[in-house]
Structures are given as C-alpha cells and as structure tokens.
Design a protein around this motif. Sequence first.
Motif, PDB file in Angstrom:
ATOM      1  N   ASN A  38       0.804  -1.225   0.000  1.00  0.00           N
ATOM      2  CA  ASN A  38       0.000   0.000   0.000  1.00  0.00           C
ATOM      3  C   ASN A  38       0.836   1.273   0.000  1.00  0.00           C
ATOM      4  OD1 ASN A  38      -2.353  -1.600   0.272  1.00  0.00           O
ATOM      5  ND2 ASN A  38      -2.164  -1.598   2.500  1.00  0.00           N
ATOM      6  N   VAL A  39       2.139   1.151  -0.124  1.00  0.00           N
ATOM      7  CA  VAL A  39       3.007   2.312   0.083  1.00  0.00           C
ATOM      8  C   VAL A  39       2.833   3.377  -0.999  1.00  0.00           C
ATOM      9  CG1 VAL A  39       4.958   1.154  -1.042  1.00  0.00           C
ATOM     10  CG2 VAL A  39       5.374   3.072   0.489  1.00  0.00           C
ATOM     11  N   LEU A  40       2.680   2.984  -2.257  1.00  0.00           N
ATOM     12  CA  LEU A  40       2.539   3.975  -3.318  1.00  0.00           C
ATOM     13  C   LEU A  40       1.228   4.744  -3.195  1.00  0.00           C
ATOM     14  CD1 LEU A  40       3.925   2.073  -6.442  1.00  0.00           C
ATOM     15  CD2 LEU A  40       5.081   3.761  -5.006  1.00  0.00           C
ATOM     16  N   ASN A  41       0.173   4.055  -2.837  1.00  0.00           N
ATOM     17  CA  ASN A  41      -1.109   4.723  -2.619  1.00  0.00           C
ATOM     18  C   ASN A  41      -1.000   5.730  -1.487  1.00  0.00           C
ATOM     19  OD1 ASN A  41      -3.896   4.417  -0.822  1.00  0.00           O
ATOM     20  ND2 ASN A  41      -4.252   4.735  -3.014  1.00  0.00           N
ATOM     21  N   THR A  42      -0.301   5.347  -0.430  1.00  0.00           N
ATOM     22  CA  THR A  42      -0.104   6.249   0.705  1.00  0.00           C
ATOM     23  C   THR A  42       0.670   7.489   0.285  1.00  0.00           C
ATOM     24  OG1 THR A  42      -0.089   4.350   2.218  1.00  0.00           O
ATOM     25  CG2 THR A  42       0.862   6.412   3.034  1.00  0.00           C
ATOM     26  N   ILE A  43       1.695   7.312  -0.533  1.00  0.00           N
ATOM     27  CA  ILE A  43       2.512   8.438  -0.974  1.00  0.00           C
ATOM     28  C   ILE A  43       1.733   9.363  -1.906  1.00  0.00           C
ATOM     29  CG2 ILE A  43       4.508   9.033  -2.405  1.00  0.00           C
ATOM     30  CD1 ILE A  43       5.970   6.648  -1.148  1.00  0.00           C
ATOM     31  N   ILE A  44       1.009   8.790  -2.864  1.00  0.00           N
ATOM     32  CA  ILE A  44       0.310   9.644  -3.829  1.00  0.00           C
ATOM     33  C   ILE A  44      -0.838  10.407  -3.174  1.00  0.00           C
ATOM     34  CG2 ILE A  44      -1.390   7.967  -4.674  1.00  0.00           C
ATOM     35  CD1 ILE A  44      -0.927   9.077  -7.487  1.00  0.00           C
ATOM     36  N   GLU A  45      -1.402   9.878  -2.101  1.00  0.00           N
ATOM     37  CA  GLU A  45      -2.467  10.611  -1.421  1.00  0.00           C
ATOM     38  C   GLU A  45      -1.964  11.959  -0.909  1.00  0.00           C
ATOM     39  OE1 GLU A  45      -5.451   7.074   0.144  1.00  0.00           O
ATOM     40  OE2 GLU A  45      -3.870   7.796   1.473  1.00  0.00           O
ATOM     41  N   SER A  46      -0.702  12.014  -0.499  1.00  0.00           N
ATOM     42  CA  SER A  46      -0.113  13.295  -0.109  1.00  0.00           C
ATOM     43  C   SER A  46       0.337  14.083  -1.332  1.00  0.00           C
ATOM     44  CB  SER A  46       1.082  13.072   0.828  1.00  0.00           C
ATOM     45  OG  SER A  46       0.673  12.590   2.083  1.00  0.00           O
ATOM     46  N   PHE A  47       1.037  13.414  -2.244  1.00  0.00           N
ATOM     47  CA  PHE A  47       1.677  14.128  -3.353  1.00  0.00           C
ATOM     48  C   PHE A  47       0.653  14.725  -4.311  1.00  0.00           C
ATOM     49  CE2 PHE A  47       4.540  14.934  -6.857  1.00  0.00           C
ATOM     50  CZ  PHE A  47       5.702  15.284  -6.214  1.00  0.00           C
ATOM     51  N   ALA A 389      -9.339  -6.410  -3.654  1.00  0.00           N
ATOM     52  CA  ALA A 389      -8.369  -5.333  -3.852  1.00  0.00           C
ATOM     53  C   ALA A 389      -7.609  -5.032  -2.572  1.00  0.00           C
ATOM     54  CB  ALA A 389      -9.087  -4.080  -4.347  1.00  0.00           C
ATOM     55  N   GLU A 390      -8.307  -5.085  -1.452  1.00  0.00           N
ATOM     56  CA  GLU A 390      -7.633  -4.816  -0.177  1.00  0.00           C
ATOM     57  C   GLU A 390      -6.628  -5.905   0.139  1.00  0.00           C
ATOM     58  OE1 GLU A 390      -8.786  -3.883   4.501  1.00  0.00           O
ATOM     59  OE2 GLU A 390     -10.310  -3.727   2.933  1.00  0.00           O
ATOM     60  N   SER A 391      -6.970  -7.149  -0.179  1.00  0.00           N
ATOM     61  CA  SER A 391      -6.049  -8.255   0.057  1.00  0.00           C
ATOM     62  C   SER A 391      -4.843  -8.167  -0.874  1.00  0.00           C
ATOM     63  CB  SER A 391      -6.786  -9.579  -0.152  1.00  0.00           C
ATOM     64  OG  SER A 391      -5.906 -10.672  -0.004  1.00  0.00           O
ATOM     65  N   LEU A 392      -5.090  -7.839  -2.127  1.00  0.00           N
ATOM     66  CA  LEU A 392      -4.007  -7.708  -3.108  1.00  0.00           C
ATOM     67  C   LEU A 392      -3.110  -6.519  -2.800  1.00  0.00           C
ATOM     68  CD1 LEU A 392      -2.815  -8.654  -5.869  1.00  0.00           C
ATOM     69  CD2 LEU A 392      -4.405  -7.047  -6.949  1.00  0.00           C
ATOM     70  N   GLY A 393      -3.717  -5.441  -2.326  1.00  0.00           N
ATOM     71  CA  GLY A 393      -2.992  -4.205  -2.070  1.00  0.00           C
ATOM     72  C   GLY A 393      -3.493  -3.098  -2.963  1.00  0.00           C
ATOM     73  N   VAL A 394      -3.669  -1.913  -2.417  1.00  0.00           N
ATOM     74  CA  VAL A 394      -4.245  -0.820  -3.197  1.00  0.00           C
ATOM     75  C   VAL A 394      -3.254  -0.239  -4.198  1.00  0.00           C
ATOM     76  CG1 VAL A 394      -6.049  -0.172  -1.554  1.00  0.00           C
ATOM     77  CG2 VAL A 394      -3.754   0.748  -1.274  1.00  0.00           C
ATOM     78  N   ASP A 395      -1.968  -0.517  -4.039  1.00  0.00           N
ATOM     79  CA  ASP A 395      -1.011  -0.069  -5.059  1.00  0.00           C
ATOM     80  C   ASP A 395      -1.365  -0.669  -6.415  1.00  0.00           C
ATOM     81  OD1 ASP A 395       0.275   1.258  -3.069  1.00  0.00           O
ATOM     82  OD2 ASP A 395       2.121   0.090  -3.138  1.00  0.00           O
ATOM     83  N   ILE A 396      -1.613  -1.971  -6.440  1.00  0.00           N
ATOM     84  CA  ILE A 396      -1.936  -2.644  -7.688  1.00  0.00           C
ATOM     85  C   ILE A 396      -3.375  -2.362  -8.106  1.00  0.00           C
ATOM     86  CG2 ILE A 396      -2.219  -4.896  -8.788  1.00  0.00           C
ATOM     87  CD1 ILE A 396       0.118  -5.896  -7.144  1.00  0.00           C
ATOM     88  N   HIS A 399      -3.639   1.690  -8.697  1.00  0.00           N
ATOM     89  CA  HIS A 399      -2.656   2.400  -9.509  1.00  0.00           C
ATOM     90  C   HIS A 399      -1.919   1.517 -10.511  1.00  0.00           C
ATOM     91  CE1 HIS A 399      -3.381   5.618  -6.675  1.00  0.00           C
ATOM     92  NE2 HIS A 399      -3.069   4.804  -5.683  1.00  0.00           N
ATOM     93  N   GLY A 400      -2.068   0.187 -10.393  1.00  0.00           N
ATOM     94  CA  GLY A 400      -1.389  -0.706 -11.320  1.00  0.00           C
ATOM     95  C   GLY A 400       0.119  -0.685 -11.197  1.00  0.00           C
ATOM     96  N   GLU A 401       0.602  -0.408  -9.994  1.00  0.00           N
ATOM     97  CA  GLU A 401       2.045  -0.309  -9.760  1.00  0.00           C
ATOM     98  C   GLU A 401       2.424  -1.048  -8.488  1.00  0.00           C
ATOM     99  OE1 GLU A 401       3.559   3.979 -11.167  1.00  0.00           O
ATOM    100  OE2 GLU A 401       1.944   4.092  -9.681  1.00  0.00           O
ATOM    101  N   GLU A 402       3.698  -1.372  -8.382  1.00  0.00           N
ATOM    102  CA  GLU A 402       4.262  -1.915  -7.151  1.00  0.00           C
ATOM    103  C   GLU A 402       5.468  -1.070  -6.749  1.00  0.00           C
ATOM    104  OE1 GLU A 402       4.059  -6.490  -6.579  1.00  0.00           O
ATOM    105  OE2 GLU A 402       4.505  -6.142  -8.692  1.00  0.00           O
ATOM    106  N   ALA A 403       5.622  -0.833  -5.468  1.00  0.00           N
ATOM    107  CA  ALA A 403       6.766  -0.056  -4.999  1.00  0.00           C
ATOM    108  C   ALA A 403       8.064  -0.825  -5.172  1.00  0.00           C
ATOM    109  CB  ALA A 403       6.571   0.323  -3.530  1.00  0.00           C
TER     110      ALA A 403
END
Length: 424
Positions: A38-47, A389-396, A399-403
């Motif tokens: 979930n790290v990319l989703n967390t970052i983009i929420e701020s950015f 989606a929550e189990s897979l991770g919200v990054d994917i 956003h279709g990405e992985e950190a």
Amino acid sequence: MVTIDTGNTAWVLVAATLVFFMTPGLALFYGGMERSKNVLNTIIESFFLIGVVSVEFMLIGYTLIFGSDVDGVIGNLDKIGLIGTQNNIMDGVNIPEMAFVAFQCMFAVITPAIMSGSITGRMRFAPFVVFSVIWSLLVYNTMAHWVWGGGFLAQLGALDFAGGLVIHILSGVSGLVLCLLLGRRRGYGRMPMLPHHLPMTVLGGAILWFGWFGFNAGSALGAGPLAANALVTTQIAAAIGVVGWVLAERYHRGKPTVLGAVSGGVAGLVAITPAAGFVTPVAAIFVGLIGAICCYVAVAILKNKLGYDDSLDAFGIHGVGGMWGAIATGLFATVSVNPDGADGLFYGGDLLLPQLVSIIVAVLFSIIGTVVIFKVVSLFMDMRVSIGAESLGVDISEHGEEAYNQSEFKSSGRFITSDHHSLV
C-alpha cells in the motif's frame, strides 16, 4: 508609498518552500509506516494533493479565508482568483501579499494530507481526492477564516500561531471520523500490520522537523525576534517530545523504538504549533513533553482499548497533540513574547476560555463536516476498495504499480512478504 521589506519577504518565501517540503516528507513518513503493498497509494495521497489543493486554494480558497469578513463566518469573493493581490503590500510586515498567498497555500495543501494517515489501505483513491477537495473548500477554508481571517473565533480572542486548531485538530479529528465511517481494515487486530520501511519513516520525520521551522517561524511573517522565538520553541518542544515518548515507551513496553522516537518528535512539533509565537522557550519544554506523553497514551493505549483503526495515528498524534497545544497556549501564552497575543492562565490572563471554546468548535465542525461530505460523496462513488483489492494491495488495484519489483524474488524462489519485508 509603502516600501517592501526585503528581509521579511525573503524569509516568508523561504518559509513557504520549507512548508512545501513537509508534504513530500509526510508522504515518506506515512509511506514507511504502511505495508509494502500500500506504500505507493499512501505516498500519492499526499503528493497529488499538492497539485489539486493548490489549484483550489489559488482560485477560491484564499479569498474565502482572507477576503473581507462576512458576519464572522467566511471571507467574501473580492480576491477570487487572487484578484488584487499581485501588487498589494501587507501593512505591518511590508511583504507582498503574493508571498503570503504562497505561504498560506502550503498550509492548505498539507492539512488534508495529514488526514490521509487515518484511512490508508482501504479507501479508493478517486473518492479520497473528491472528498479532500470538497473538505478543503468547505471545512478547512471556513475554519481558517474563523481563526486567521477575522472570523468569530478570532473576535472571541482565540489564538493559533501556526495551525494547531486550523490544521492539526481539524485534520486529526476528521481522519478519525473517516476511519470510523470506512470501518477497520480486514484482519485488523488478528494479523500483524507492521511498518514495512522504518528508515523511510525516519527520513520523512526528519524532513517534517526541518520544514516545521518554516511552518512555525514563518508564521511570524518577518525576520525578527518573534520568528527567532518560534524557531527556538519549535526545536525545544520537538527535542523533548523525542525524549518524552521514548521514556514513556520504555516504561510501558520495556523497549525504546525508532518509530517511537520519530513519533515523539512529530508529537512535540504538533503540540508547539499553536503556541510557538506566544510562549517562552522554558514553557515549550512543558508543551512538548506533555504533548508527547498525551499522544503516546492515545496511540498505545486509548486506540487499543476503543478498537478504532486509525491506520497511521493521524488522530492520535495530530488530533490529540493539537488539542493539547491549543490548551497549552491558553496556559503559557504571554504578551512578553508577543504583544499582539494575550496572557494565558499562568500569567493572570483569561485566554484559556477562548481556547477551550475554539477546540470544541473545531472538533464539532470536523465531525459534522466530515460525516456530511462523506455521505454525499458515497452516494456517487464507492468509498472503500473491494475485499479482493484490499487483500491484493491498493497499489496494484488502484494504480497498477508496485513499490518494489518482487518478480526477481519470485523467480529465484524467494519472496518478500507484504507485512514483514522478510525473505521466506
């Protein structure tokens, strides 16, 4: 003809850039505390909020806050689209109003970003953005006018030097309400949800501390004794916050942690924010120490007892720390530091009552505004990600990405788990 004070102007412009840097710092601070999926989703929420809230603020937010007061409730539209600000010089500090616009814009940007820490890992990105823009427009701008724009709380005598009421209580309480409305993350309390990258969190916390000097000392709007006092009180409160949190953690859990140290620093920074330009350096020690301990209790004890899932403790640190900071201003403020302020209880003044009233107003307004906006947006958009989606991770899923590129580990028979970042 009024002459621009180049020293004051330079300081405010530098302070604006420091406060801007805080939002990417917050993204790293939060990102390191989240699970890797979930790290990319967390970052983009701020950015992403740097972009969208900046536009909202420049077009209409500034005039709603700092336009001429309308019945103590909101600013008028005289400055919509920044009309009339380009060549205006602000009385008293002799800086271009555009410098003040830039400085205040950074405050507007970071406030909903703080709120995002309560709901990471379970809220869809598009509804979060829509919610944040509406929330900034209706809740943040209104509260900022009440306190900083000549609204009814300012008329009551409430003081908030750099945003304890307007930023930290507002975002912290709203974040708590959001996480309650969304519900807990699946598996919360039954499976570990550990920070995936604590060095990233420490880097983010250090950037926040660095930027906070602009946040607090910049609010003096000039390069002089008041800014110097705010910078010193900021440093002292943050420093004792580190010590206070680690000592509380050592006593309560038996071991000091890196996450605890950086959290204590941020707690001290939050606590001193409303008081930085109104209290002495000695008072700042008490503000930061008590603030860190209060935040520790909220994060380590209260949250567990009540069972709410404030993912990254936005309420526990910002909401609780902001409330204590507003109270501390009512206790420790003195006109010997800032003649434009007031004397707190310990100096024979009656500032404490306006501070308590302003806290109640901020809390109630946060709750009501958040619930109403959430319910309205939820009529048109699904707020929470699906179970899969929550189990897979919200990054994917979002956003279709992985950190982190895990394909190499999979192909070699190794895999990095989402929660522990350990090789299995």
